[in-house]
Design a protein around this motif. Structure first.
Motif, PDB file in Angstrom:
ATOM      1  N   ARG A  94       0.833  -1.204   0.000  1.00 50.29           N
ATOM      2  CA  ARG A  94       0.000   0.000   0.000  1.00 50.29           C
ATOM      3  C   ARG A  94       0.868   1.255   0.000  1.00 50.29           C
ATOM      4  O   ARG A  94       1.945   1.277   0.564  1.00 50.29           O
ATOM      5  CB  ARG A  94      -0.924   0.002   1.211  1.00 50.29           C
ATOM      6  N   GLY A  97       1.360   3.120  -5.123  1.00 52.40           N
ATOM      7  CA  GLY A  97       0.725   3.346  -6.413  1.00 52.40           C
ATOM      8  C   GLY A  97       0.108   2.110  -7.039  1.00 52.40           C
ATOM      9  O   GLY A  97      -0.375   2.163  -8.172  1.00 52.40           O
ATOM     10  N   GLU A 100      -3.748   2.551  -7.607  1.00 48.82           N
ATOM     11  CA  GLU A 100      -3.998   3.444  -8.742  1.00 48.82           C
ATOM     12  C   GLU A 100      -3.676   2.748 -10.056  1.00 48.82           C
ATOM     13  O   GLU A 100      -4.420   2.883 -11.039  1.00 48.82           O
ATOM     14  CB  GLU A 100      -3.189   4.727  -8.615  1.00 48.82           C
ATOM     15  N   ALA A 101      -2.589   1.993 -10.096  1.00 44.44           N
ATOM     16  CA  ALA A 101      -2.232   1.275 -11.327  1.00 44.44           C
ATOM     17  C   ALA A 101      -3.306   0.244 -11.682  1.00 44.44           C
ATOM     18  O   ALA A 101      -3.659   0.092 -12.859  1.00 44.44           O
ATOM     19  CB  ALA A 101      -0.873   0.596 -11.169  1.00 44.44           C
ATOM     20  N   ARG A 104      -6.297   2.196 -13.034  1.00 43.10           N
ATOM     21  CA  ARG A 104      -6.042   2.713 -14.384  1.00 43.10           C
ATOM     22  C   ARG A 104      -6.067   1.580 -15.412  1.00 43.10           C
ATOM     23  O   ARG A 104      -6.533   1.758 -16.539  1.00 43.10           O
ATOM     24  CB  ARG A 104      -4.745   3.495 -14.423  1.00 43.10           C
TER      25      ARG A 104
END
Length: 156
Positions: A94, A97, A100-101, A104
């Motif tokens: 954690r 990123g 988020e990856a 995305r």
């Protein structure tokens, strides 16, 4: 932390996916309710088309997170969308990123098919809500209603 990669899970990843699902259930205090098994995951992933899709985030070949979804038809959208089931990143990964990856990569999959995404988040999970807001996701308040097969049978 080492570099991570995101890739689509296959039937060969069932044990890793299930271990992450267990970790998610334990993190949320819901381990007793986890109904998915390696066998049910294997069936879902090997169906044509797959009943569910999982993207895995890996660091040095070790799975540290996943995002999962199903494709559904929604009357309010007048078409299909991707219903995000879960997003989870293991404790040690954690803040790097990974979440988020994964989101995305989910967005890229949805966009490639011209689809939107939809998911639920607990109203008191303020960190997740801020995270999704930073990604540009809209949020609305709703109550989730569940009616188990047993309860439906009892009500007939």
């Amino acid at each position: 932390m080492s570099e991570f990669q995101v890739r689509r899970a296959t039937v060969d990843d069932v044990e890793q996916v299930h271990a992450l699902m267990r970790a998610l259930a334990e993190h949320e205090g819901l381990a007793a309710y986890l109904a998915a098994t390696p066998d049910s995951l294997r069936r879902a992933l090997s169906a044509a088309p797959p009943r569910a899709v999982f993207l895995l985030a890996e660091i040095d070949g070790r799975a540290v997170g996943f995002v999962s979804w199903t494709r559904v038809y929604g009357i309010w959208r007048g078409g299909d969308y991707l219903n995000l089931d879960d997003l989870f990143v293991a404790d040690g990964a954690r803040g790097a990123g990974v979440g988020e990856a994964l989101m995305r990569a989910f967005a890229a999959e949805a966009s490639a098919e011209g689809l939107a995404g939809r998911w639920e988040v607990q109203t008191d999970n303020h960190g997740a809500r801020r995270f999704y807001g930073r990604l540009g996701a809209d949020q609305e308040e709703k109550v989730v209603v569940r009616w188990t097969a047993e309860a439906m049978r009892a009500g007939l």
